[in-house]
Design an enzyme around this catalytic site. Sequence first.
Site, PDB file in Angstrom:
ATOM      1  N   GLY A 160     -59.750 -35.374  16.163  1.00  0.00           N
ATOM      2  CA  GLY A 160     -60.052 -33.992  15.783  1.00  0.00           C
ATOM      3  C   GLY A 160     -58.982 -33.429  14.868  1.00  0.00           C
ATOM      4  O   GLY A 160     -59.254 -32.611  13.989  1.00  0.00           O
ATOM      5  N   GLY A 177     -42.115   0.930  21.995  1.00  0.00           N
ATOM      6  CA  GLY A 177     -42.971   1.000  20.813  1.00  0.00           C
ATOM      7  C   GLY A 177     -42.338   0.362  19.594  1.00  0.00           C
ATOM      8  O   GLY A 177     -43.039  -0.078  18.673  1.00  0.00           O
TER       9      GLY A 177
HETATM   10  C1  HXC Z   1     -33.789   9.370  22.555  1.00  0.00           C
HETATM   11  C2  HXC Z   1     -32.214   7.712  22.650  1.00  0.00           C
HETATM   12  C3  HXC Z   1     -33.211   6.760  22.928  1.00  0.00           C
HETATM   13  C4  HXC Z   1     -34.562   7.210  23.010  1.00  0.00           C
HETATM   14  C5  HXC Z   1     -31.335   5.756  22.860  1.00  0.00           C
HETATM   15  N1  HXC Z   1     -31.082   7.040  22.603  1.00  0.00           N
HETATM   16  N2  HXC Z   1     -32.653   5.555  23.063  1.00  0.00           N
HETATM   17  N3  HXC Z   1     -32.510   8.998  22.444  1.00  0.00           N
HETATM   18  N4  HXC Z   1     -34.800   8.519  22.817  1.00  0.00           N
HETATM   19  N5  HXC Z   1     -35.559   6.372  23.252  1.00  0.00           N
HETATM   20  C6  HXC Z   1     -29.779   7.633  22.320  1.00  0.00           C
HETATM   21  C7  HXC Z   1     -28.840   7.636  23.516  1.00  0.00           C
HETATM   22  O1  HXC Z   1     -29.065   8.785  24.294  1.00  0.00           O
HETATM   23  C8  HXC Z   1     -27.481   7.637  22.837  1.00  0.00           C
HETATM   24  O2  HXC Z   1     -27.203   8.973  22.399  1.00  0.00           O
HETATM   25  C9  HXC Z   1     -27.707   6.833  21.586  1.00  0.00           C
HETATM   26  O3  HXC Z   1     -29.106   6.834  21.372  1.00  0.00           O
HETATM   27  C10 HXC Z   1     -27.246   5.405  21.733  1.00  0.00           C
HETATM   28  O4  HXC Z   1     -27.799   4.865  22.920  1.00  0.00           O
HETATM   29  P1  HXC Z   1     -26.913   4.012  23.942  1.00  0.00           P
HETATM   30  O5  HXC Z   1     -27.708   3.839  25.162  1.00  0.00           O
HETATM   31  O6  HXC Z   1     -25.561   4.618  24.064  1.00  0.00           O
HETATM   32  O7  HXC Z   1     -26.773   2.657  23.141  1.00  0.00           O
HETATM   33  P2  HXC Z   1     -26.792   1.181  23.705  1.00  0.00           P
HETATM   34  O8  HXC Z   1     -25.897   1.067  24.885  1.00  0.00           O
HETATM   35  O9  HXC Z   1     -26.502   0.325  22.529  1.00  0.00           O
HETATM   36  O10 HXC Z   1     -28.268   0.911  24.219  1.00  0.00           O
HETATM   37  C11 HXC Z   1     -29.374   0.954  23.297  1.00  0.00           C
HETATM   38  C12 HXC Z   1     -30.709   0.916  24.048  1.00  0.00           C
HETATM   39  C13 HXC Z   1     -30.712   2.015  25.150  1.00  0.00           C
HETATM   40  C14 HXC Z   1     -30.883  -0.472  24.669  1.00  0.00           C
HETATM   41  C15 HXC Z   1     -31.804   1.107  23.016  1.00  0.00           C
HETATM   42  O11 HXC Z   1     -30.309   3.232  24.539  1.00  0.00           O
HETATM   43  C16 HXC Z   1     -32.047   2.193  25.759  1.00  0.00           C
HETATM   44  O12 HXC Z   1     -32.404   1.424  26.667  1.00  0.00           O
HETATM   45  N6  HXC Z   1     -32.762   3.234  25.337  1.00  0.00           N
HETATM   46  C17 HXC Z   1     -34.038   3.599  25.909  1.00  0.00           C
HETATM   47  C18 HXC Z   1     -35.078   2.567  25.575  1.00  0.00           C
HETATM   48  C19 HXC Z   1     -36.439   3.017  26.025  1.00  0.00           C
HETATM   49  O13 HXC Z   1     -36.748   2.924  27.229  1.00  0.00           O
HETATM   50  N7  HXC Z   1     -37.205   3.620  25.096  1.00  0.00           N
HETATM   51  C20 HXC Z   1     -38.488   4.201  25.355  1.00  0.00           C
HETATM   52  C21 HXC Z   1     -39.449   3.080  25.347  1.00  0.00           C
HETATM   53  S1  HXC Z   1     -41.049   3.654  25.663  1.00  0.00           S
HETATM   54  P3  HXC Z   1     -25.734   9.521  22.228  1.00  0.00           P
HETATM   55  O14 HXC Z   1     -25.918  10.959  21.940  1.00  0.00           O
HETATM   56  O15 HXC Z   1     -25.010   9.232  23.501  1.00  0.00           O
HETATM   57  O16 HXC Z   1     -25.159   8.781  21.066  1.00  0.00           O
HETATM   58  C22 HXC Z   1     -41.780   3.525  24.217  1.00  0.00           C
HETATM   59  C23 HXC Z   1     -43.224   3.830  24.324  1.00  0.00           C
HETATM   60  C24 HXC Z   1     -43.955   3.535  23.053  1.00  0.00           C
HETATM   61  O17 HXC Z   1     -41.228   3.249  23.234  1.00  0.00           O
HETATM   62  C25 HXC Z   1     -45.152   2.773  23.390  1.00  0.00           C
HETATM   63  C26 HXC Z   1     -46.035   2.601  22.219  1.00  0.00           C
HETATM   64  C27 HXC Z   1     -47.017   1.491  22.463  1.00  0.00           C
END
Ligand code: HXC
Length: 510
Positions: A404, A170
Amino acid sequence: MQDIINQLEEKRQAARLGGGQKRIDAQHAKGRLTARERIDLLLDKDSFQEWDMFVEHRCTDFSMADSKIPGDGVVTGFGTIHGRLVFTFSQDFTVYGGSLSETHAEKIGKVMDQAMKVGAPVIGINDSGGARIQEGVASLGGYGDIFQRNVMASGVIPQISLIMGPCAGGAVYSPAITDFIFMVRDSSYMFVTGPDVARTVTHEDISAEQLGGSVAHTEQSGVADGAFQNDIEACLMLRRFFDFLPANNRSKVPVRTTNDDRYREEPSLDTLVPDDPNQPYDVKELIVKIVDDEDFFELKPDHAKNIVIGFGRMEGATIGIVANQPLVLAGCLDILSSIKAARFVRFCDAFGIPVVTLVDVPGFMPGSAQEHGGIIKHGAKVLYAYAEATIPKVTVITRKAYGGAYDVMSSKHLRGDVNFAWPSAEIAVMGSKGAVEIIFRSEMNDQEKIAARIDEYQAKFANPFIAASRGFVDNVILPRRTRLRICESLEMLRNKKLENPWRKHGNIPL
Ligand code: HXC
């Protein structure tokens, strides 16, 4: 009382510390700044007024009740850039990866609502893992609420997105609806689904950088309007960019004082267009020589380079510039350049920014890739954008205006206000050789005859006078005086009033 004050200070400290020193250090180690450091760089010194510093999430699942950080992962409020009001939100990656909870979304919605009420732009600094996974559907609802606001604000206040970290799910759709997106090289990513999902679903082995880094989005997809070297450069360049934008769709374009004289002549422009019509030249040379102080802010410089778009100023006031670039694909219009130009013209029209169009276009790009890719629809976007635009439109044909593409590029027929041609202009259905090959096909075996026909066609159409004799161009001007002629035209157009017929909205070919 003192207790409360102490508590207040404690909460402030906790909010400022976000996800804690370890995570702040990790953010710095990646070469990124924190949410607050970014705001400090973006806004005028001491101008930031923070809102909702004490807001906490309401989630109780997955032990979240025990883990609350004041501010909930986004810093919001308002301040000024060079004295002009702006609202901003800056996601804090140290707090649950900047992920969007219900309350995080409410904070963003609040500043957007206020920005709409007072008519000020919003700059969103995005650094977020997307929907807060622990909150599930509540965070999806939050995104929906932001998208709705983005759409309502579109064309009312400028919305700008800075992408300064990983933005997934999102977290990319709200920026996609905003007017401009800027990224940071080697440090920011945008994708709807990340590399892992891509690997599982499409068996594609691709890195985050390749999938959604700044190169992918500034060169290939065209999603981003530009990329900067690091967080510091991004914030400082955003300040420069902001100066070009009006506050809202009812305010006038900003005017900055300049010593650049409208009468400044550029003799070098008289020889900019080469004698050989197949020789290219760099239209950016023309742009920087006509705008104030050579100050041109180019957008999407690395995407669809056959058209150049960006902001400049004439006598201090912002203008949008659209220019065919003969250096790339001979400046012809194709799918990507059409989309690039059309969206820019629509932004300018929505916010009352006059558009200056510099034309040197041999036509639309031929071939199956373009036809099957939908050039008919995409090319029509430019036409539609210019035709519906009611802002002042000044056009200068420097050389080719063929087919055009002649009509499309802010011609008189699409309500161009002032249309100039340089003496080197050629306004015709197509180039002489192509024209002769079609209308004198039966003579193709006789090379001498064909050469004479080409000369004849060239003599008839390779000049601006046929178009001028019909009033399709208002004047033939000396290249060196282009700046003066544009300044005079814009001055004449200052009080232009033109309204389109009432309708709910048009149906631009999307
Ligand atoms: C809760 C999250 C989070 C999330 C990351 N964190 N994404 N917490 N919800 N979506 C937290 C992790 O648990 C971690 O906590 C801290 O943030 C840092 O994340 P890391 O993974 O350690 O960092 P990094 O290696 O830099 O990777 C970043 C990232 C990865 C690429 C963003 O975290 C990731 O892939 N996150 C999930 C992405 C995702 O699938 N999101 C949902 C999408 S669905 P700690 O406590 O360890 O520091 C969506 C639907 C909306 O958004 C649709 C609307 C149209």
